[in-house]
Motif scaffolding. Structure first.
Motif, PDB file in Angstrom:
ATOM      1  N   TRP A  16      57.028  -1.685 -27.493  1.00  0.00           N
ATOM      2  CA  TRP A  16      58.223  -2.516 -27.336  1.00  0.00           C
ATOM      3  C   TRP A  16      58.290  -3.108 -25.926  1.00  0.00           C
ATOM      4  O   TRP A  16      58.553  -4.298 -25.758  1.00  0.00           O
ATOM      5  CB  TRP A  16      59.483  -1.702 -27.651  1.00  0.00           C
ATOM      6  N   VAL A  17      58.031  -2.293 -24.904  1.00  0.00           N
ATOM      7  CA  VAL A  17      58.066  -2.776 -23.518  1.00  0.00           C
ATOM      8  C   VAL A  17      57.052  -3.907 -23.329  1.00  0.00           C
ATOM      9  O   VAL A  17      57.363  -4.925 -22.707  1.00  0.00           O
ATOM     10  CB  VAL A  17      57.817  -1.631 -22.501  1.00  0.00           C
ATOM     11  N   ARG A  18      55.862  -3.749 -23.896  1.00  0.00           N
ATOM     12  CA  ARG A  18      54.845  -4.798 -23.776  1.00  0.00           C
ATOM     13  C   ARG A  18      55.264  -6.100 -24.459  1.00  0.00           C
ATOM     14  O   ARG A  18      54.748  -7.164 -24.131  1.00  0.00           O
ATOM     15  CB  ARG A  18      53.506  -4.305 -24.336  1.00  0.00           C
ATOM     16  N   GLN A  85      68.030  -2.178 -21.868  1.00  0.00           N
ATOM     17  CA  GLN A  85      67.659  -2.894 -23.094  1.00  0.00           C
ATOM     18  C   GLN A  85      67.134  -1.913 -24.143  1.00  0.00           C
ATOM     19  O   GLN A  85      67.447  -2.027 -25.328  1.00  0.00           O
ATOM     20  CB  GLN A  85      66.595  -3.945 -22.798  1.00  0.00           C
ATOM     21  N   GLY A  86      66.327  -0.964 -23.704  1.00  0.00           N
ATOM     22  CA  GLY A  86      65.777   0.043 -24.604  1.00  0.00           C
ATOM     23  C   GLY A  86      66.845   0.891 -25.259  1.00  0.00           C
ATOM     24  O   GLY A  86      66.732   1.245 -26.439  1.00  0.00           O
ATOM     25  N   LEU A  87      67.896   1.209 -24.536  1.00  0.00           N
ATOM     26  CA  LEU A  87      68.990   2.000 -25.115  1.00  0.00           C
ATOM     27  C   LEU A  87      69.671   1.258 -26.259  1.00  0.00           C
ATOM     28  O   LEU A  87      70.129   1.882 -27.212  1.00  0.00           O
ATOM     29  CB  LEU A  87      70.010   2.368 -24.032  1.00  0.00           C
ATOM     30  N   VAL A  88      69.703  -0.056 -26.184  1.00  0.00           N
ATOM     31  CA  VAL A  88      70.285  -0.856 -27.270  1.00  0.00           C
ATOM     32  C   VAL A  88      69.319  -0.904 -28.457  1.00  0.00           C
ATOM     33  O   VAL A  88      69.696  -0.638 -29.600  1.00  0.00           O
ATOM     34  CB  VAL A  88      70.626  -2.282 -26.786  1.00  0.00           C
ATOM     35  N   PHE A  90      66.774   1.038 -29.230  1.00  0.00           N
ATOM     36  CA  PHE A  90      66.468   2.351 -29.799  1.00  0.00           C
ATOM     37  C   PHE A  90      67.728   3.203 -29.995  1.00  0.00           C
ATOM     38  O   PHE A  90      67.649   4.430 -29.998  1.00  0.00           O
ATOM     39  CB  PHE A  90      65.451   3.084 -28.909  1.00  0.00           C
ATOM     40  N   ALA A  91      68.855   2.566 -30.182  1.00  0.00           N
ATOM     41  CA  ALA A  91      70.139   3.272 -30.292  1.00  0.00           C
ATOM     42  C   ALA A  91      70.141   4.338 -31.389  1.00  0.00           C
ATOM     43  O   ALA A  91      70.847   5.344 -31.273  1.00  0.00           O
ATOM     44  CB  ALA A  91      71.273   2.273 -30.544  1.00  0.00           C
ATOM     45  N   ASN A  92      69.358   4.163 -32.431  1.00  0.00           N
ATOM     46  CA  ASN A  92      69.323   5.120 -33.542  1.00  0.00           C
ATOM     47  C   ASN A  92      68.207   6.150 -33.410  1.00  0.00           C
ATOM     48  O   ASN A  92      67.953   6.898 -34.352  1.00  0.00           O
ATOM     49  CB  ASN A  92      69.180   4.374 -34.872  1.00  0.00           C
ATOM     50  N   ASP A  93      67.544   6.182 -32.270  1.00  0.00           N
ATOM     51  CA  ASP A  93      66.469   7.133 -32.035  1.00  0.00           C
ATOM     52  C   ASP A  93      66.896   8.095 -30.933  1.00  0.00           C
ATOM     53  O   ASP A  93      66.827   7.774 -29.741  1.00  0.00           O
ATOM     54  CB  ASP A  93      65.186   6.386 -31.639  1.00  0.00           C
ATOM     55  N   ALA A  94      67.356   9.264 -31.334  1.00  0.00           N
ATOM     56  CA  ALA A  94      67.920  10.233 -30.387  1.00  0.00           C
ATOM     57  C   ALA A  94      66.935  10.638 -29.303  1.00  0.00           C
ATOM     58  O   ALA A  94      67.316  10.784 -28.140  1.00  0.00           O
ATOM     59  CB  ALA A  94      68.429  11.463 -31.135  1.00  0.00           C
ATOM     60  N   GLU A  95      65.667  10.832 -29.663  1.00  0.00           N
ATOM     61  CA  GLU A  95      64.674  11.262 -28.672  1.00  0.00           C
ATOM     62  C   GLU A  95      64.472  10.198 -27.591  1.00  0.00           C
ATOM     63  O   GLU A  95      64.482  10.501 -26.402  1.00  0.00           O
ATOM     64  CB  GLU A  95      63.332  11.565 -29.330  1.00  0.00           C
ATOM     65  N   VAL A  96      64.297   8.958 -28.009  1.00  0.00           N
ATOM     66  CA  VAL A  96      64.092   7.879 -27.042  1.00  0.00           C
ATOM     67  C   VAL A  96      65.325   7.732 -26.159  1.00  0.00           C
ATOM     68  O   VAL A  96      65.208   7.642 -24.928  1.00  0.00           O
ATOM     69  CB  VAL A  96      63.731   6.552 -27.742  1.00  0.00           C
ATOM     70  N   CYS A  97      66.505   7.727 -26.766  1.00  0.00           N
ATOM     71  CA  CYS A  97      67.738   7.580 -25.978  1.00  0.00           C
ATOM     72  C   CYS A  97      67.918   8.718 -24.987  1.00  0.00           C
ATOM     73  O   CYS A  97      68.334   8.490 -23.849  1.00  0.00           O
ATOM     74  CB  CYS A  97      68.955   7.472 -26.897  1.00  0.00           C
ATOM     75  N   GLU A  98      67.577   9.931 -25.394  1.00  0.00           N
ATOM     76  CA  GLU A  98      67.677  11.075 -24.474  1.00  0.00           C
ATOM     77  C   GLU A  98      66.772  10.867 -23.265  1.00  0.00           C
ATOM     78  O   GLU A  98      67.173  11.076 -22.119  1.00  0.00           O
ATOM     79  CB  GLU A  98      67.292  12.362 -25.199  1.00  0.00           C
ATOM     80  N   LEU A 100      65.531   8.002 -22.104  1.00  0.00           N
ATOM     81  CA  LEU A 100      65.968   6.854 -21.306  1.00  0.00           C
ATOM     82  C   LEU A 100      67.205   7.196 -20.483  1.00  0.00           C
ATOM     83  O   LEU A 100      67.304   6.787 -19.312  1.00  0.00           O
ATOM     84  CB  LEU A 100      66.221   5.647 -22.205  1.00  0.00           C
ATOM     85  N   ASN A 101      68.135   7.931 -21.059  1.00  0.00           N
ATOM     86  CA  ASN A 101      69.319   8.352 -20.294  1.00  0.00           C
ATOM     87  C   ASN A 101      68.929   9.289 -19.155  1.00  0.00           C
ATOM     88  O   ASN A 101      69.482   9.200 -18.059  1.00  0.00           O
ATOM     89  CB  ASN A 101      70.354   9.004 -21.214  1.00  0.00           C
ATOM     90  N   HIS A 102      67.976  10.160 -19.416  1.00  0.00           N
ATOM     91  CA  HIS A 102      67.475  11.049 -18.360  1.00  0.00           C
ATOM     92  C   HIS A 102      66.857  10.213 -17.236  1.00  0.00           C
ATOM     93  O   HIS A 102      67.090  10.470 -16.050  1.00  0.00           O
ATOM     94  CB  HIS A 102      66.459  12.023 -18.944  1.00  0.00           C
ATOM     95  N   ALA A 103      66.090   9.183 -17.589  1.00  0.00           N
ATOM     96  CA  ALA A 103      65.459   8.323 -16.585  1.00  0.00           C
ATOM     97  C   ALA A 103      66.510   7.592 -15.760  1.00  0.00           C
ATOM     98  O   ALA A 103      66.389   7.514 -14.535  1.00  0.00           O
ATOM     99  CB  ALA A 103      64.512   7.339 -17.267  1.00  0.00           C
ATOM    100  N   LEU A 104      67.548   7.063 -16.414  1.00  0.00           N
ATOM    101  CA  LEU A 104      68.624   6.378 -15.681  1.00  0.00           C
ATOM    102  C   LEU A 104      69.315   7.317 -14.696  1.00  0.00           C
ATOM    103  O   LEU A 104      69.598   6.939 -13.555  1.00  0.00           O
ATOM    104  CB  LEU A 104      69.654   5.796 -16.639  1.00  0.00           C
ATOM    105  N   ALA A 105      69.591   8.536 -15.148  1.00  0.00           N
ATOM    106  CA  ALA A 105      70.236   9.526 -14.270  1.00  0.00           C
ATOM    107  C   ALA A 105      69.325   9.870 -13.094  1.00  0.00           C
ATOM    108  O   ALA A 105      69.783  10.007 -11.955  1.00  0.00           O
ATOM    109  CB  ALA A 105      70.604  10.774 -15.058  1.00  0.00           C
ATOM    110  N   PHE A 106      68.033  10.004 -13.354  1.00  0.00           N
ATOM    111  CA  PHE A 106      67.058  10.300 -12.300  1.00  0.00           C
ATOM    112  C   PHE A 106      67.040   9.168 -11.274  1.00  0.00           C
ATOM    113  O   PHE A 106      67.082   9.424 -10.063  1.00  0.00           O
ATOM    114  CB  PHE A 106      65.679  10.493 -12.931  1.00  0.00           C
ATOM    115  N   ILE A 107      66.989   7.936 -11.743  1.00  0.00           N
ATOM    116  CA  ILE A 107      66.980   6.768 -10.822  1.00  0.00           C
ATOM    117  C   ILE A 107      68.253   6.748  -9.989  1.00  0.00           C
ATOM    118  O   ILE A 107      68.212   6.549  -8.774  1.00  0.00           O
ATOM    119  CB  ILE A 107      66.811   5.459 -11.614  1.00  0.00           C
ATOM    120  N   ALA A 108      69.404   6.983 -10.625  1.00  0.00           N
ATOM    121  CA  ALA A 108      70.678   6.998  -9.898  1.00  0.00           C
ATOM    122  C   ALA A 108      70.675   8.075  -8.825  1.00  0.00           C
ATOM    123  O   ALA A 108      71.166   7.844  -7.706  1.00  0.00           O
ATOM    124  CB  ALA A 108      71.829   7.208 -10.871  1.00  0.00           C
ATOM    125  N   SER A 109      70.114   9.242  -9.124  1.00  0.00           N
ATOM    126  CA  SER A 109      70.081  10.316  -8.124  1.00  0.00           C
ATOM    127  C   SER A 109      69.188   9.934  -6.950  1.00  0.00           C
ATOM    128  O   SER A 109      69.496  10.273  -5.804  1.00  0.00           O
ATOM    129  CB  SER A 109      69.597  11.622  -8.756  1.00  0.00           C
TER     130      SER A 109
END
Length: 113
Positions: A16-18, A85-88, A90-98, A100-109
């Protein structure tokens, strides 16, 4: 730091990213670039960041980021754009969303440090 053996891998997400336009140039035909050089402990010798830390870059832009450290600081913003964009998509894919949310939190930290 995330251990190499525990780094998340997901070919569906990379594919998807590609498919996205380049974060730097807007061109099509991108590669999935894993973040490098930000001193986040995600990359280094024999170490590749998890797939949740990728962004679309054209081959030209990809080469620039690898060759010129002054282009690397843009990666945090490009990552956040890609992840949101990926969170939108892959909204129905719990593993991917988990992941991606972890990555966002890591970047924010890292940005808050």
């Amino acid at each position: 730091m995330i251990e190499k053996s525990k780094a998340w891998r997901c070919e569906r997400y990379l594919k998807w990213v590609r498919s996205l336009p380049c974060c730097m140039t807007g061109e099509e035909g991108c590669q999935a670039h894993h973040v490098i050089g930000l001193n986040w402990g995600l990359s280094g010798w024999s170490m590749k960041a998890p797939d949740s830390f990728v962004m679309p870059l054209s081959p030209y832009a990809h080469g620039l980021v690898h060759k010129h450290a002054d282009w690397q600081w843009w990666q945090a913003e490009w990552l956040k754009q890609t992840i949101r964009q990926g969170l939108v998509v892959f909204a129905n894919d719990a593993e991917v969303c988990e992941q991606l949310n972890h990555a966002l939190a890591f970047i924010a930290s890292k940005e808050a440090a």
